[in-house]
Design an enzyme around this catalytic site. Sequence first.
Site, PDB file in Angstrom:
ATOM      1  N   LYS A 257       0.574   6.917   2.728  1.00 41.42           N
ATOM      2  CA  LYS A 257       0.697   7.007   1.300  1.00 41.42           C
ATOM      3  C   LYS A 257      -0.194   8.482   0.890  1.00 41.42           C
ATOM      4  CE  LYS A 257       0.834   4.958  -2.413  1.00 41.42           C
ATOM      5  NZ  LYS A 257       0.704   4.056  -3.589  1.00 41.42           N
ATOM      6  N   ARG A 258      -1.298   8.574   1.949  1.00 39.53           N
ATOM      7  CA  ARG A 258      -2.253   9.920   1.598  1.00 39.53           C
ATOM      8  C   ARG A 258      -1.358  11.217   1.794  1.00 39.53           C
ATOM      9  NH1 ARG A 258      -7.594   9.811   5.066  1.00 39.53           N
ATOM     10  NH2 ARG A 258      -7.867   8.151   3.582  1.00 39.53           N
TER      11      ARG A 258
END
Length: 503
Positions: A257-258
């Site tokens: 997700k980063r």
Amino acid sequence: MSTEAGAPRFRIAPSPTGSIHVGTARTALYNWLLARKSGGTFVLRVEDTARDRNRPEWEQAIYNGLSWLGLDWDEGPDVGGQYGPYRQSERLKQHRRHLQRLFERGHVYRCFCSREQLAEERKAAQRAKLPPRYSGRCRNLSEAEVKSRLEAGEQASYRFKVAAREVEFDDLVLGGLREDAGLWGDFIVARSDGSPVYNFAVVADDHDMAITHVLRGADHISNTFKQVVMYEALGWECPRFGHIPLTLNAKRQKLSKRDGSVSIQEYRDQGYLPEAVNNFIALLGWNPGDEREFFSLEELVSAFSAERINRANAIFDQERLDWFNGNYVRDLPIAELSRLAWDYLEGCGYFAGSNGAAARLEGIEPVERPAREYFEASLALEQERIRRLSDLPGVISFFFRDKVEPDLKFLVARRQTPQATAAALAQVADWSDRNDVADQALTEGYLRGLAEELGWKAGILFMPIRMAITGSRATPPLFATMAVLGSERVSSRLRAAVKLLEE
């Protein structure tokens, strides 16, 4: 890309266990483009057999995500079609019929091995430094023994008999691929209740829905080899398979997700435009063969081909996505941008009293709804600085708030005292009371004349004025900003700054 049977049929088959992410969106886009270019059919099938993780809201999120991207489907759970049902969980009758066909042809057998026995086999293989595969313990059980164990209440899954041979297929993207099936061991195709596992269900459903082309991620290659042998065992023609290389982060690792593995819903919530997202993900692993970077969906349909999908993994670049989106934002007619921005801010709870999800703008205090004409004029000045709609509160809020909070470090004119700066700002406030700052030429003439009268460089005077009326050093051109704010706001903010300096 036509077939003898007629127009080709492509599909996307997501699971309703979460929102659509970049990889699934790219796969959907590529299949949709090929279907539209060939005059074929684009099918949406929901693979909802992971009962413990499926949610109705996630199925709706699939519809919402694809629709937001502009990818319509010709057949699916919500629109129907002649090859339904289009939810995998509703196709159990067909799955069991095909399982029986495999059983009758001698390609599957019942396996009574417990989880503990299988785990011990895997450990033994690891100790021997061999690939983990089923030993075939139940492969040659007699019919009498199978019957006896079933009558005794033992549970048995169904395993496919794998012959030790090379399996190959011609991949639309990667060319000829082959693998030694002798490395697999016999694999499970159905659970004890006859419900299929993924590989068997996909084969059955793709055949029954007359799917001619299966384009999906390269992480499915190992599945495809097993599916090929099942197609052959059932006497069916295989669809054309194509495998898209994976999308990795800058360290060439799986996306998190980063660094980009967020849902399409989150991209929408962050203020990306669907046109920009489509353009960006289309170029994640495909190139048009020329220098073009910007495509509408219609242009992508015309330019796209499976032959130009890259064989190397794609690298996700967040800055490039932002660059694409910023270009699309800047190219929007101001009326269209105003509509999108207003709806976005309304949905985010930015306007006081709206029912939007204010948590999206945590730390941003809502503002009263401005007049639409004033909102559009403010937005027009900031359009060049907006990369995504979530930038809006940070760049346009000063237009709508009663007060701004200038930084004293930049409110005091360079190489001047607070008292001298306050006196200069008071003069500008008095002038603004008597004149209409909407006349930019008039404002510029006055301020340059005042700077000359004070013996200051124009920029030295302009900075404290900018800071006083906007609370920021980075703003649109000063005279245009004053014109949109209007004389009353300009005067009021200048006098507030004078008071701050005097204190």
